[in-house]
Design an enzyme around this catalytic site. Structure first.
Site, mmCIF file in Angstrom:
data_model
loop_
_atom_site.group_PDB
_atom_site.id
_atom_site.type_symbol
_atom_site.label_atom_id
_atom_site.label_comp_id
_atom_site.label_asym_id
_atom_site.label_seq_id
_atom_site.Cartn_x
_atom_site.Cartn_y
_atom_site.Cartn_z
ATOM 1 N N GLU A 16 -5.651 -2.334 -10.045
ATOM 2 C CA GLU A 16 -5.917 -3.382 -9.047
ATOM 3 C C GLU A 16 -7.259 -3.242 -8.357
ATOM 4 O OE1 GLU A 16 -1.882 -4.487 -6.842
ATOM 5 O OE2 GLU A 16 -1.969 -2.398 -7.435
ATOM 6 N N ASP A 31 -0.015 -1.357 -9.032
ATOM 7 C CA ASP A 31 0.857 -0.505 -8.220
ATOM 8 C C ASP A 31 2.310 -0.544 -8.705
ATOM 9 O OD1 ASP A 31 -1.223 0.280 -6.645
ATOM 10 O OD2 ASP A 31 -0.792 -1.065 -4.990
ATOM 11 N N ASP A 68 5.366 -1.298 -7.941
ATOM 12 C CA ASP A 68 6.398 -2.013 -7.188
ATOM 13 C C ASP A 68 6.504 -3.432 -7.735
ATOM 14 O OD1 ASP A 68 4.099 -3.230 -6.271
ATOM 15 O OD2 ASP A 68 4.267 -2.499 -4.219
ATOM 16 N N GLU A 128 5.488 -6.232 -6.507
ATOM 17 C CA GLU A 128 4.206 -6.945 -6.399
ATOM 18 C C GLU A 128 3.294 -6.540 -7.554
ATOM 19 O OE1 GLU A 128 1.984 -9.709 -3.974
ATOM 20 O OE2 GLU A 128 3.974 -8.889 -3.602
ATOM 21 N N TYR A 131 2.333 7.023 -3.579
ATOM 22 C CA TYR A 131 2.399 5.596 -3.275
ATOM 23 C C TYR A 131 3.053 5.356 -1.921
ATOM 24 C CZ TYR A 131 2.693 0.610 -4.132
ATOM 25 O OH TYR A 131 2.535 -0.750 -4.049
ATOM 26 N N ARG A 169 4.209 2.481 -0.412
ATOM 27 C CA ARG A 169 5.213 1.433 -0.158
ATOM 28 C C ARG A 169 6.535 1.895 -0.767
ATOM 29 N NH1 ARG A 169 0.471 -1.570 -1.187
ATOM 30 N NH2 ARG A 169 -0.209 -2.706 0.653
ATOM 31 N N HIS A 193 10.586 4.807 -5.689
ATOM 32 C CA HIS A 193 9.518 5.808 -5.636
ATOM 33 C C HIS A 193 9.917 6.963 -4.738
ATOM 34 C CE1 HIS A 193 7.398 2.396 -7.210
ATOM 35 N NE2 HIS A 193 7.579 1.735 -6.090
#
Length: 743
Positions: free
Chosen positions: A9, A82, A84, A86, A298, A300, A344
């Site tokens: 990203e 990432d 997740d 998203e 990570y 989140r 995670h």
């Protein structure tokens, strides 16, 4: 020539990965999302199915062209946004734009950006997870339906520029409900008694806890005076000494919500600032000879799970640097909430052996603070419990019982590394039971019960997590939106709903009661989780939502009252006798006569603590500070929405003259003729900077005083306050350390 393409990203992540990946890999960044629903239209077909139409985000065309060009020349493409939902959506959209150029793509993900984790991920690529993507896609469509259907209704009924959000509106309701609780609160009087006691050289204070074996409750001055007269005739006897050993266990490592809460409490970081800093620490920071290195896992996550390898590394560091007595026999395990996704690990340092002090010189101050907080919390989570010796003196005086509590740290355990500041040693003297104590003085203080506190960013995040509203990745955005839409303001670190926020919330509750229901919103999060697990069909979830939403929307369109004519107040216009109403102008709410345009009377207003409207009159009007240089009218002192004072013409809106509020303190920079003026940061924090900005960029956070520092020669000092020093002046020069008490 590179045979493989890895797409992440951000450029920062590219820089970190290049450090340990060989020449066979080409690394590129998508710069976040590349496709989304169109900005100006709904972008979703409505009916038996909800089919989204995606388009390249404006400004991302060149990024897409570059990715397509490179994809056509490589053997394999690894999609590595990432880890997740998203990130899965970003990977899915990248795949959609490159599949015609090269169909050989797969998904990889890693919780930490280390050579071992990335190489392991490359060994185990997988297909894109359609269930995860559909869960995110359903969330996006739900939010689009709510936002694009209800927001225009608010523009029509209230004012343009407003927005409604599926989760945002429920968060606003929490703020408004709390404010209304405060309005309805009735303070109750109570009196607090403290006895100053001594025995020989030893002095201490005791708290009154019981009267006639019941909880002490003194509710008026008469009772307080009677009790005082009674106590002055009594003998205070140390009747019992209670001592017990207590174990205090460390907290689990951070998850997203607890990190946001602690950073807000300790550093006054907003949720969005915390996540921005954490993102940088996760993607990688330049550490000089070590190169660009990822520092945390990570950020989140809602899981407190820890990798076994990380636990062992932490235990090894603890034994080596603190001693084996600080390391428990077995690694500590923490239980994740049943509602968590547990995708995670907890947030932890990538390398527990890399202490904050080792890399302090490479990190900006805020990054260092957050890394230190994460590192200390993680290391402490794997340490032994602290042993606390608690001592309680039970003191009798007639029919009253008093207590003195002391606390001593017998063994610090995890407190050696991490403490929330709640543990303070209070060591009581060694005395014998049945000892007579001397009463030196009685402190009596009248107090009143306080209304429930407004939410801070930390407590709002905690509440949303408890209620199951939103997800770790959404908390920061929700709070930022409430403030940017002027639905709430930050005052003394508390989120205060505005008049506009309360009015919008009332309209939404009246016409969309289910959408504004906390349980309904939490249940919708569970539905989205079930889509991700393959237990629910995403189209079925959308259809079920639509069956109730559309009829409610149609009814609201017909029945929702308009606030453009104003909200009734019951206040009578002093000029024509008609009712005054609240209207929402470009510069905020104001009172206007409902008989407009026949009567053009307007007034500014405030609300009392119980919510009653008070018109600002000459007695409580803004302070007149000068004369307007443009029209000659008086100028008054006002405050911006962000909190900073400024000077404005009282003839507004006919005259729009404004000026910065000057402290009259000359700028201390050499050869600068500016003055320090009051301003607000984007986050709403007041600071003081040179009036010649941007030519001169001098600034300080605290109110300046034109007084020279006797230690380093700084031309100014700044006003500060602390519990230990009280109010004092301090030198703003880094490393000086001079301060003096304000008498």
């Amino acid at each position: 020539m590179s045979t493989h393409l890895i797409i992440v990203e951000s450029p920062a992540k590219v820089k970190t990965l290049k450090k340990f990946l060989g020449k066979g890999y080409k690394l590129e960044a998508s710069l976040g999302h590349i496709r989304d629903l169109p900005q100006k239209t709904l972008g979703v077909t409505e009916g038996k199915e909800f089919i989204p139409t995606y388009e390249i985000i404006p400004g991302k065309e060149k990024v897409v062209q570059k990715l397509q060009k490179i994809a056509a020349k490589v053997e394999t493409i690894y999609l590595a946004p990432d880890p997740d939902r998203e990130g899965e959506a970003i990977a899915w959209h990248i795949a959609e734009v490159i599949k015609d150029k090269n169909p050989h793509y797969c998904r990889i993900q890693f919780n930490e950006i280390t050579k071992k984790a990335v190489l392991e991920a490359l060994k185990h690529p997988r297909k894109l997870d359609e269930k995860l993507f559909n869960s995110q896609q359903a969330r996006r469509i739900l939010d689009r339906l709510v936002g694009y259907k209800i927001s225009p209704l608010l523009w029509q009924k209230v004012k343009r520029g407003l927005s409604a959000g599926r989760v945002q509106s429920v968060a606003l309701r929490l703020l408004v409900d709390r404010e209304r609780e405060r309005y309805q609160f009735t303070p109750e009087e109570y009196w607090v008694f403290k006895a100053h006691l001594s025995q020989g050289p030893h002095k201490f204070k005791a708290d009154l806890v019981k009267i006639q074996n019941k909880k002490a409750k003194i509710s008026n001055q008469t009772q307080a005076q009677e009790l005082k007269n009674y106590l002055q005739k009594q003998t205070f006897i140390l009747s019992k000494i209670e001592q017990k050993e207590q174990k205090r266990n460390p907290r689990p490592p951070f998850i997203t919500s607890t990190l946001q809460q602690e950073a807000n409490i300790r550093f006054n970081f907003s949720a969005s600032k915390t996540m921005t800093i954490a993102q940088r620490l996760y993607e990688g920071v330049d550490l000089g000879e070590m190169g660009t290195t990822a520092l945390i896992t990570y950020m989140r996550t809602d899981s407190v799970r820890i990798a076994q390898e990380a636990q062992q590394a932490a235990r090894q560091w603890i034994k080596q640097h603190l001693g084996p007595e600080f390391c428990p026999p077995k690694p500590r395990q923490y239980k994740t909430k049943s509602s968590a996704q547990d995708a995670h690990e907890a947030i932890r340092p990538v390398d527990p052996a890399l202490t904050p002090e080792q890399i302090k010189s490479y990190l900006p101050a805020d990054q260092f603070k957050l890394y230190k907080l994460i590192w200390e919390r993680f290391i402490a989570s794997q340490m032994t419990s602290a042993t606390i010796l608690a001592t309680i003196f039970h003191i009798e005086a007639g029919n009253t019982l008093w207590q003195v509590k002391g606390e001593q740290i017998a063994f610090p355990g995890f407190l050696k590394i991490y403490s929330s500041g709640q543990t303070k040693e209070t060591i009581l003297p060694t005395l014998q039971e049945n000892t007579t104590l001397h009463l030196e003085n009685l402190d009596i203080e009248q107090k009143f019960t306080q209304p429930p506190s407004r939410y801070s960013e930390a407590t709002l995040v905690k509440k949303m997590e408890e209620l199951g509203i939103g997800r770790p990745s959404t908390y920061a955005t929700i709070i930022s939106t409430l403030i940017s839409r002027n639905y709430a303001t930050l005052e003394d670190k508390q989120l205060v709903p505005t008049e506009l926020g309360m009015s919008v919330c009332d309209l939404l509750i009246e016409h969309f009661p289910k959408l504004l229901d906390v349980k309904f919103t939490a249940n919708m999060e569970e539905e989205l989780d079930k889509i991700a697990l393959g237990e629910k069909d995403w189209q079925k979830v959308l259809l079920d939502f639509a069956q109730e939403f559309y009829p409610t929307l149609e009814q609201a369109t017909q029945q929702m009252r308009s606030l453009k004519a104003g909200e009734k107040t019951g206040i009578i216009c002093e000029q024509c006798g008609q009712e005054m109403v609240i209207k929402f102008g470009r510069n905020g709410p104001f009172l206007a006569c409902s008989n407009y345009p026949a009567c053009k009377n307007t007034a500014n207003f405030t609300r009392t603590e119980n919510g009653e409207i008070t018109i600002i009159t000459e007695k409580n009007a803004p302070k007149i500070v000068g004369k307007c240089p443009e029209c000659g009218s008086p100028t008054v002192e006002k405050r911006s929405r962000a909190g900073a004072r400024f000077i404005a013409c009282s003839n507004y809106p006919q005259c729009k003259h404004t000026a910065s509020y000057s402290t009259k303190v000359p700028c201390p920079e050499p050869d600068c003729n500016g003055e320090l003026v009051e301003r607000s940061s984007k986050k709403g924090k007041v600071f003081y900077s040179c009036s010649n900005y941007p030519k001169c960029k001098f600034a300080v956070w605290n109110y300046p005083v034109a007084k020279e520092c006797p230690k380093c020669g700084s031309k100014i000092l700044v006003q500060k306050e602390s519990k230990t020093r009280g109010q004092y002046l301090a030198c703003p020069t880094k490393g000086c350390g001079y301060w003096e008490k304000i008498e």
